[in-house]
Write a protein that holds these residues in place. Structure first.
Motif, mmCIF file in Angstrom:
data_model
loop_
_atom_site.group_PDB
_atom_site.id
_atom_site.type_symbol
_atom_site.label_atom_id
_atom_site.label_comp_id
_atom_site.label_asym_id
_atom_site.label_seq_id
_atom_site.Cartn_x
_atom_site.Cartn_y
_atom_site.Cartn_z
ATOM 1 N N SER A 139 0.859 -1.179 0.000
ATOM 2 C CA SER A 139 0.000 0.000 0.000
ATOM 3 C C SER A 139 0.901 1.237 0.000
ATOM 4 C CB SER A 139 -0.931 -0.036 1.219
ATOM 5 O OG SER A 139 -1.784 1.091 1.216
ATOM 6 N N SER A 140 0.505 2.266 0.710
ATOM 7 C CA SER A 140 1.283 3.498 0.790
ATOM 8 C C SER A 140 0.713 4.351 1.913
ATOM 9 C CB SER A 140 1.203 4.273 -0.530
ATOM 10 O OG SER A 140 1.734 5.581 -0.388
ATOM 11 N N VAL A 141 1.549 5.212 2.473
ATOM 12 C CA VAL A 141 1.021 6.177 3.441
ATOM 13 C C VAL A 141 -0.040 7.049 2.784
ATOM 14 C CG1 VAL A 141 3.117 6.240 4.844
ATOM 15 C CG2 VAL A 141 2.879 7.839 2.926
ATOM 16 N N ALA A 180 -0.912 -5.656 4.874
ATOM 17 C CA ALA A 180 -0.296 -4.737 3.911
ATOM 18 C C ALA A 180 0.787 -3.935 4.605
ATOM 19 C CB ALA A 180 -1.348 -3.799 3.312
ATOM 20 N N VAL A 181 1.696 -3.429 3.816
ATOM 21 C CA VAL A 181 2.706 -2.503 4.312
ATOM 22 C C VAL A 181 2.539 -1.194 3.556
ATOM 23 C CG1 VAL A 181 4.437 -3.374 2.688
ATOM 24 C CG2 VAL A 181 5.174 -2.133 4.718
ATOM 25 N N ILE A 222 8.458 -6.470 5.110
ATOM 26 C CA ILE A 222 7.685 -7.478 4.388
ATOM 27 C C ILE A 222 8.097 -8.878 4.800
ATOM 28 C CG2 ILE A 222 7.358 -8.489 2.079
ATOM 29 C CD1 ILE A 222 7.254 -5.597 1.015
ATOM 30 N N ALA A 223 9.386 -9.119 4.942
ATOM 31 C CA ALA A 223 9.854 -10.443 5.367
ATOM 32 C C ALA A 223 9.322 -10.788 6.756
ATOM 33 C CB ALA A 223 11.377 -10.489 5.351
ATOM 34 N N PHE A 224 9.301 -9.812 7.639
ATOM 35 C CA PHE A 224 8.726 -10.051 8.963
ATOM 36 C C PHE A 224 7.250 -10.404 8.873
ATOM 37 C CE2 PHE A 224 6.233 -7.998 12.403
ATOM 38 C CZ PHE A 224 6.510 -8.917 13.407
ATOM 39 N N THR A 236 -4.603 -5.774 8.589
ATOM 40 C CA THR A 236 -4.183 -4.409 8.888
ATOM 41 C C THR A 236 -3.094 -3.962 7.938
ATOM 42 O OG1 THR A 236 -3.531 -2.927 10.698
ATOM 43 C CG2 THR A 236 -2.353 -5.012 10.527
ATOM 44 N N THR A 237 -2.939 -2.652 7.825
ATOM 45 C CA THR A 237 -1.860 -2.058 7.037
ATOM 46 C C THR A 237 -0.822 -1.493 7.996
ATOM 47 O OG1 THR A 237 -3.335 -1.503 5.200
ATOM 48 C CG2 THR A 237 -1.261 -0.299 5.343
#
Length: 254
Positions: A139-141, A180-181, A222-224, A236-237
């Protein structure tokens, strides 16, 4: 290595964050199906890896091609445990100058529809396997913030946040996590477009620490999230914006 024995599919691997994702996944023990639009770029990436990585040229706006990339993981490695929907595009432009076909439909097809395709295809494959899995969306801020020059990008990332929540809810009984990140401003070719319009120094000064996040830092997050250590993170994001959402442009020099 926290991803030992896992098989991951990652899209958009030939860009700044994507290249770091592949490197991090392999270093954590995963075998990877690396996906991008350009076979030529994928061939260059493949040279850096051995049997741990197989490449697939695919257009994420085409559901049949997304299904095929997931099936490639199953056929080649015997399973699919992780999907990272990382493919995304942006093109800074004032809203009143938009060409709807290019500046809305084109970006939406990759950033929003592409993520939907990945969630659907991976979810079906993971359900069939019967042992769960993890889907991670980039995602994105800007999915939660308004900004100039990026109308469609922001809207598409807001959709990614909601798709993450809804998919997590529906996939929960299948033991499939969806999260998501949300990167902030990351030093990648996509961000470098702001050099072309004379805003590079300005947006750098807007950072809390006056520096951009590096692609490797996003890959670490992402790896975490893909690992069993993040088992309680679902629907959650996770913000990876270095505090960008938490402050206004400073009035006083640092």
């Amino acid at each position: 290595m926290r991803l030992q024995g896992k098989v991951a599919v990652a899209t958009g691997v030939c860009g700044g964050i994507g290249l770091s994702i592949v490197r991090k996944l392999v270093n954590e023990g995963a075998r990877v199906v690396a996906v991008d639009l350009s076979q030529e770029s994928l061939d260059k990436l493949q040279k850096d890896y051995g049997d741990e990585v197989v490449t697939v040229a695919a257009d994420v706006t085409r559901y049949d091609q997304v299904e095929a990339m997931i099936q490639k993981a199953v056929d080649h490695f015997g399973q699919v445990d992780i999907l990272i929907n990382n493919a995304g595009i942006a093109s800074p432009k004032p809203l009143l100058e938009h060409d709807p076909d290019k500046d809305f439909d084109g970006i939406t097809a990759v950033n929003q529809k592409g993520v939907y395709h990945g969630i659907l295809a991976a979810g079906k494959a993971m359900k069939k396997q019967g042992r769960g899995g993890v889907i991670i969306n980039t995602s994105s801020v800007y999915g939660t913030m308004a900004s100039e020059l990026s109308f469609t990008y922001n809207v598409s990332k807001a959709a990614v946040d909601m798709m993450t929540k809804c998919a997590a809810l529906e996939y929960g009984p299948q033991k499939i996590r969806v999260c998501a990140v949300a990167p902030g401003r990351v030093d990648t070719p996509m961000l470098h477009q702001y050099k072309d319009i004379g805003l590079w120094d300005h947006i750098k000064r807007e950072q809390m620490r006056n520096e951009f996040t590096q692609p490797e830092e996003i890959a670490d997050v992402i790896a975490f999230l893909a690992s069993d250590e993040a088992n309680c993170i679902n629907g959650t994001t996770v913000s990876a914006g270095d505090g960008f959402e938490s402050f206004k442009y400073p009035l006083l020099p640092g």
